[in-house]
Motif scaffolding. Structure first.
Motif, PDB file in Angstrom:
ATOM      1  N   TYR A 102     -47.816  43.629   4.290  1.00 30.57           N
ATOM      2  CA  TYR A 102     -48.055  44.543   3.179  1.00 30.57           C
ATOM      3  C   TYR A 102     -47.407  43.956   1.920  1.00 30.57           C
ATOM      4  O   TYR A 102     -46.233  43.578   1.938  1.00 30.57           O
ATOM      5  N   TYR A 125     -42.841  41.711  -0.465  1.00 28.14           N
ATOM      6  CA  TYR A 125     -43.515  41.947   0.800  1.00 28.14           C
ATOM      7  C   TYR A 125     -42.670  42.851   1.684  1.00 28.14           C
ATOM      8  O   TYR A 125     -41.450  42.647   1.814  1.00 28.14           O
ATOM      9  N   ARG A 183     -49.833  44.687   8.953  1.00 27.90           N
ATOM     10  CA  ARG A 183     -51.216  45.055   8.710  1.00 27.90           C
ATOM     11  C   ARG A 183     -52.114  44.451   9.786  1.00 27.90           C
ATOM     12  O   ARG A 183     -53.096  43.778   9.479  1.00 27.90           O
ATOM     13  N   HIS A 228     -48.598  50.100  12.858  1.00 33.41           N
ATOM     14  CA  HIS A 228     -48.400  49.414  11.581  1.00 33.41           C
ATOM     15  C   HIS A 228     -46.954  49.524  11.109  1.00 33.41           C
ATOM     16  O   HIS A 228     -46.493  48.697  10.334  1.00 33.41           O
TER      17      HIS A 228
END
Length: 423
Positions: A221, A229, A265, A281
């Protein structure tokens, strides 16, 4: 990142080794070597020009002292031309170095000699099994049904708040989750690992340092505004604690542990193998990271395997250890062992931990070095492992410890939970 000197001197070895990871590296290796030769030749040309410029500068000084200003002026013009040329060459060297680094980033780590040949997970080598598979009562259920029955994890509520793969832990489910985190951390610190709390977002340099970028860019992500990140594992911020660090040999080994949430992800698919806690996730994980002397890193890897075996033995979960084949290994790993717990309710193995030795691959990217006994800087070896990832450990406990009267809590966790059963 592989060291350019090693690639240059062992091209065929590198190509053959990466074939074990299912990569045809011949073209990239040839491009890397060609770029390096061009960079080195340009660097030599630039150094020669700078050397000539320095010599002329001394000559100019001598001519000025002797009053030969006309000759000095001619040499000054020449030095100006040489400086302009050296500046141009410096830009070429920088551009070639950047291009070379980008090429090197595409090459995975070389697998260790004992890595099995294979392309799929089915070709991983089962090296150890322990624990008894329980016989469950009639009507035993998989964890995604149990959590609804006892109202301890709510997948639909998490889906409403965020989306699929973001569960909400409730009541005894939340307390059991917290108990596992504290238990794992206590086991790790008792084994000599220093606990740290680290950021859950990292910059691009950190992601490149441990090999998440550019290999796993689509799995992370990313906040484009701040170019940060969300971490896929605590390995990333913990290992980057040592980026651009030179340790003394006496400081090795360095043992670190951390709990963090993890964000991935991962592409979703359908079927029981990804239902419930099997693929998320966002999930919680306790990580162990080691910085080791190169001569002791594989002994350390064996020690990490034994440490995780001890935790699973205390939890009394049936498990096995796999040595991953070349085609199933991670990009940065030289050798990886996977731990899997057997879920009786699902009748399948669930991966709960990976323990890896990266040798110098991450250290080269991180510029993580130690000063040896001769005072020379050497690249350290880095290792990491899940100790442990919670979702599938929790799934294994819920499913293997279920009875007709409720879910019994493993004895070792009861002091952390404050209860003996979920009913």
């Amino acid at each position: 990142m592989l060291q350019i000197a090693f690639i240059r001197e062992n091209q065929e070895t590198v190509i053959q080794a990466l074939a074990k990871k299912n990569m045809d590296a011949k073209t990239v290796v040839e491009e890397v070597v060609a770029l390096d030769e061009k960079r080195r030749a340009t660097q030599v040309e630039m150094d020669n020009i700078l050397s000539e410029s320095n010599k002329l500068s001394k000559d100019i000084g001598g001519l000025m002292k002797s009053g030969e200003k006309a000759k000095a002026a001619i040499l000054k013009e020449k030095t100006v031309s040489l400086k302009e040329k050296s500046k141009e060459l410096a830009e070429v060297v920088d551009a070639l170095a950047a291009e070379l680094t980008e090429k090197l980033y595409t090459l995975p780590n070389l697998p260790a000699d004992i890595v099995p040949v294979g392309k799929t997970p089915e070709e991983n080598l089962n090296i150890f099994e322990a624990g008894e598979v329980p016989v469950l009562h009639d009507g035993a259920q998989p964890h995604w049904e149990l959590v609804k029955k006892y109202d301890i994890i709510d997948f639909e509520l998490g889906n409403k708040i965020t989306g699929a793969g973001f569960p909400v832990y409730k009541g005894k489910g939340a307390r059991l989750q917290r108990a596992l985190i504290n238990y794992f951390l206590d086991k790790n610190t008792a084994a000599g690992y220093n606990e740290v709390q680290v950021p859950h977002l990292v910059n691009e340099a950190s992601a490149y340092g441990t090999g998440q970028l550019p290999d796993k860019e689509g799995q992370m992500y990313h906040d484009a505004t701040d170019d940060l990140y969300l971490i896929p594992t605590a390995e990333v911020p913990v290992t980057n604690l040592f980026r651009d660090v030179i340790l003394s040999e006496a400081e090795l080994p360095v043992l670190t542990t951390a709990y963090t949430p993890c964000f991935r992800r991962e592409a979703g698919s359908y079927g029981a193998h990804v239902r419930g806690l099997n693929r998320l996730h966002q999930f919680d994980k306790v990580e162990i990271v080691r910085v080791e002397h190169p001569e002791k890193s594989y002994e350390a890897l064996d020690g990490m395997v034994e440490h995780i075996k001890g935790i699973l033995n205390e939890l009394k979960l049936p498990y096995r250890i796999l040595r991953l084949c070349g085609g199933d290994m991670g990009f940065a790993s030289a050798l990886t062992y996977d731990f899997e717990v057997f879920s009786t309710a699902q009748d399948r193995w669930l991966e709960i931990s990976s323990v890896s030795n990266f040798e110098t691959f991450q250290a080269n990217r991180l510029k993580l070095r130690f000063k040896d006994k001769d005072g020379k800087n050497q690249l350290a070896h880095t290792l990491n492992g899940s100790s442990l990832a919670l979702p599938r450990v929790l799934a294994g406990i819920l499913e293997n410890y279920q009875t007709a009267d409720g879910i019994v809590i493993p004895e070792v966790l009861r002091p952390y939970c404050g209860f003996d059963i979920i009913n």
